[in-house]
Enzyme design. Structure first.
Site, mmCIF file in Angstrom:
data_model
loop_
_atom_site.group_PDB
_atom_site.id
_atom_site.type_symbol
_atom_site.label_atom_id
_atom_site.label_comp_id
_atom_site.label_asym_id
_atom_site.label_seq_id
_atom_site.Cartn_x
_atom_site.Cartn_y
_atom_site.Cartn_z
ATOM 1 C CG ASP A 1 -14.587 7.080 6.518
ATOM 2 O OD1 ASP A 1 -13.603 6.332 6.550
ATOM 3 O OD2 ASP A 1 -14.492 7.982 5.648
ATOM 4 N NE ARG B 1 -18.165 2.595 3.486
ATOM 5 C CZ ARG B 1 -17.420 2.589 3.489
ATOM 6 N NH1 ARG B 1 -15.982 2.737 3.781
ATOM 7 N NH2 ARG B 1 -16.363 2.360 2.127
ATOM 8 C CG HIS C 1 -10.978 7.335 4.239
ATOM 9 N ND1 HIS C 1 -12.209 7.541 4.296
ATOM 10 C CD2 HIS C 1 -10.842 7.313 2.868
ATOM 11 C CE1 HIS C 1 -12.454 6.294 3.594
ATOM 12 N NE2 HIS C 1 -11.972 6.038 2.424
ATOM 13 N NE ARG D 1 -3.997 -1.757 2.125
ATOM 14 C CZ ARG D 1 -4.830 -1.840 1.392
ATOM 15 N NH1 ARG D 1 -5.380 -0.199 1.326
ATOM 16 N NH2 ARG D 1 -5.478 -2.661 1.509
#
Length: 339
Positions: free
Chosen positions: A173, A176, A200, A113
């Protein structure tokens, strides 16, 4: 990388059939950089919500961007009036009121990543000056992950003022978060007001202390219909799902696109309509809760000017500590890329 692009045009004007008086024609031009699944979904959402008179998709993949633009344009009859353009020429973004950047490097086998972030930040450093040259007055909305560091890089390499560069941050977020609270409590999600702040990512901070339902502090709401209380264990489970639910979606279908497309389109709409809407976008934070010089999310006024005032949202000492930890994590990541 599919820096998400193409040629083209595929522009068609159209209108929604039916109704006595057509709505006023929107005046904004929105450019979406990247014609992949997120960019195309975002463009679709902007068109469906009638937020722009012109939507430009820009990507270096000529065939793909032309196909995406044509597919959208062929449905204009069923949307508010707009013009759709797909191009692999960055000049197509000229004069945009809002530029949304969804383009980023794609992960290759064996990459970490961190490797992916390095490539995406490198792309941002190359792309932003080119975009600012053709659209100097636009508000820039960054979507590509890691969005907070990408937003910080975009701000630093563009020379634009703080308010002109923002990221979608924890808008998704928070959506959600509200959804999961609503599901647990048993109310409509529209009646839940609650925010995720900070990164985030893994250090996102749920602001339980300021969350409300119908104006009542969330933690004071009694169990409805015999449902379970929001115990610390339940709250921890909800917070974990907020952060990790994307992994389930990616595992099942390869990417997230609908919710982030809708969330991003809502940020665009707040800008083009000068709504002064409070949203947890990622923007440069200085002197807020002891945090300086980093892009992260707190409830922020979003208007035609871009990212405005940061609201002094009430937080407990633990929430402030968690927010500072999130900022420290982002500072460490930014330093890895010499930002």
């Amino acid at each position: 990388m599919t820096h998400e692009a193409g040629e083209g045009s595929g522009g068609l004007d159209g209108f929604v059939d039916g109704g006595s008086t057509p709505p006023p024609r929107p005046t904004a031009k929105v450019a979406v950089v990247g014609a992949g699944s997120v960019g195309a979904t975002l463009a679709y959402a902007v068109l469906m919500r009638g937020a722009a008179r012109e939507v430009v998709l820009y990507d270096i993949d000529r065939a793909k961007v032309r196909a995406q633009a044509l597919d959208l344009a062929h449905g204009i009859q069923f949307m508010p009036m707009a013009h759709v353009v797909g191009s692999d020429d960055i000049a197509a973004c000229a004069g945009a009121d809002v530029v949304v950047v969804t383009a980023g490097a794609k992960m290759k086998p064996g990459q970490t990543r961190l490797d992916l972030a390095a490539q995406t930040i490198g792309l941002t450093r190359t792309l932003m000056p080119q975009l600012v040259e053709v659209a100097p007055d636009a508000v820039y909305v960054m979507v590509t992950n890691p969005v907070d560091v990408v937003t910080y890089a975009a701000l630093r390499c563009s020379g634009l003022p703080r308010e002109k560069v923002l990221g979608t941050g924890t808008v998704l977020d928070s959506s959600r978060f509200r959804y999961l609270i609503a599901q647990h409590v048993g109310v409509a999600v529209q009646n839940v007001h609650a925010y995720i702040a900070g990164e985030h990512g893994d250090t996102a901070v749920p602001l339980w202390s300021s969350a409300t339902i119908g104006g009542v502090p969330l933690l004071d709401v009694p169990p409805l219909d015999g449902r379970e209380r929001l115990t610390p264990e339940v709250r921890d489970a909800i917070a974990h799902e907020v952060v990790h639910s994307a992994y389930e979606i990616i595992a099942g279908k390869g990417a997230t696109n609908y919710a982030i497309g809708l969330a991003s389109s809502r940020v665009v709409e707040a800008v083009v309509n000068d709504e002064r809407r409070v949203m947890p976008v990622s923007s440069l934070v200085s002197g807020y809760r002891g945090i300086d010089d980093m892009c992260l999310s707190v409830p922020t006024m979003v208007s035609h000017a871009g990212a405005g005032t940061l609201l002094p949202t009430p937080m407990t000492d633990d929430e402030v500590a968690a927010l500072r930890h999130s900022a420290d994590t982002l500072h460490d990541l930014a330093r890895r890329f010499d930002l």
